[in-house]
Design a protein around this motif. Structure first.
Motif, short mmCIF file in Angstrom:
data_model
loop_
_atom_site.label_atom_id
_atom_site.label_comp_id
_atom_site.label_asym_id
_atom_site.label_seq_id
_atom_site.Cartn_x
_atom_site.Cartn_y
_atom_site.Cartn_z
N LEU A 156 0.78 -1.23 0.11
CA LEU A 156 0.10 0.00 -0.03
C LEU A 156 0.78 1.28 -0.05
O LEU A 156 0.53 2.18 -0.57
N ALA A 181 0.86 4.24 -3.05
CA ALA A 181 0.66 5.45 -2.79
C ALA A 181 1.90 6.45 -3.22
O ALA A 181 1.93 7.62 -3.47
N LEU A 182 3.17 5.73 -2.80
CA LEU A 182 4.32 6.56 -3.10
C LEU A 182 5.30 5.64 -3.91
O LEU A 182 6.04 5.04 -3.44
#
Length: 209
Positions: free
Chosen positions: A115, A119-120
């Motif tokens: 996750l 996101a990054l």
């Protein structure tokens, strides 16, 4: 089923793991070889020389975050051709690309890493040689899948429970479908019909094909 078909469409040599009774069905999907997890060899095939090993293991079964479920990674990871433990240590040697262990479920720690990476993307915290599949909604993969369907490389097979019970989108039937998936005994996809009429039309087409 889709995993085998997609891999074959991409040109891979596929060894699938399933129960012995489903071996012929999995071969019909395109698998080059099939190993019965209920055979005397055990859950995964016993391999000999390095050349026999795999570039990728695609794990659609393990659910290490769920109580009572088996994590097959420790058993299956040795099947990979090249992992962290046998990468060249010579700093002057050409870096070897590790084989990949790809999973659709994971431990809480691997979910957190996956996750965070989603996101990054510049912060890749996933373990080396490991990839947790994260859904990406992009046009190109969907177009590729549509093309594979048109070419006859990809087709859906409804699970027997879906056909026998004519599952519809009700709370009761959705629970039946979820329990069937969690049992890891599905043969094909769990399918829900929107109505009795829709099921009758599907079954008529299914029988004639």
């Amino acid at each position: 089923g889709f995993g085998v078909q997609v891999a074959k469409a991409l040109g891979a040599k596929v060894t699938a793991i399933c129960s012995a009774k489903n071996a012929e069905y999995v071969k019909s999907l395109g698998a080059d070889q099939v190993h019965g997890y209920d055979s005397a060899e055990g859950s995964v095939p016993k391999l000999g020389e390095k050349e026999d090993k795999f570039d990728c293991v695609y794990d659609t079964v393990s659910a290490p975050a769920e109580p009572g479920n088996v994590d097959y990674e420790p058993q299956a990871r040795p099947l990979l051709r090249c992992t962290d433990s046998n990468l060249p240590r010579d700093l002057n040697a050409k870096p070897a690309r590790p084989a990949m262990y790809v999973a659709i479920n994971a431990s809480p720690a691997d979910w957190a890493r996956g996750l965070a990476y989603a996101a990054l993307p510049f912060l890749n915290l996933q373990r080396r040689g490991y990839k947790l599949v994260m859904t990406e909604h992009k046009k190109e993969p969907l177009e590729w899948l549509a093309s594979a369907v048109e070419k006859g490389q990809l087709s859906a097979h409804a699970d027997d429970v879906s056909l026998e019970q004519k599952l519809e989108l009700t709370r009761e039937h959705v629970n039946v479908g979820l329990e069937r998936i969690k049992s890891r005994r599905t043969k094909g996809k769990v399918v829900f019909g929107v109505s009795e009429t829709a099921w009758d039309e599907y079954l008529d087409k299914h029988k004639s094909s």
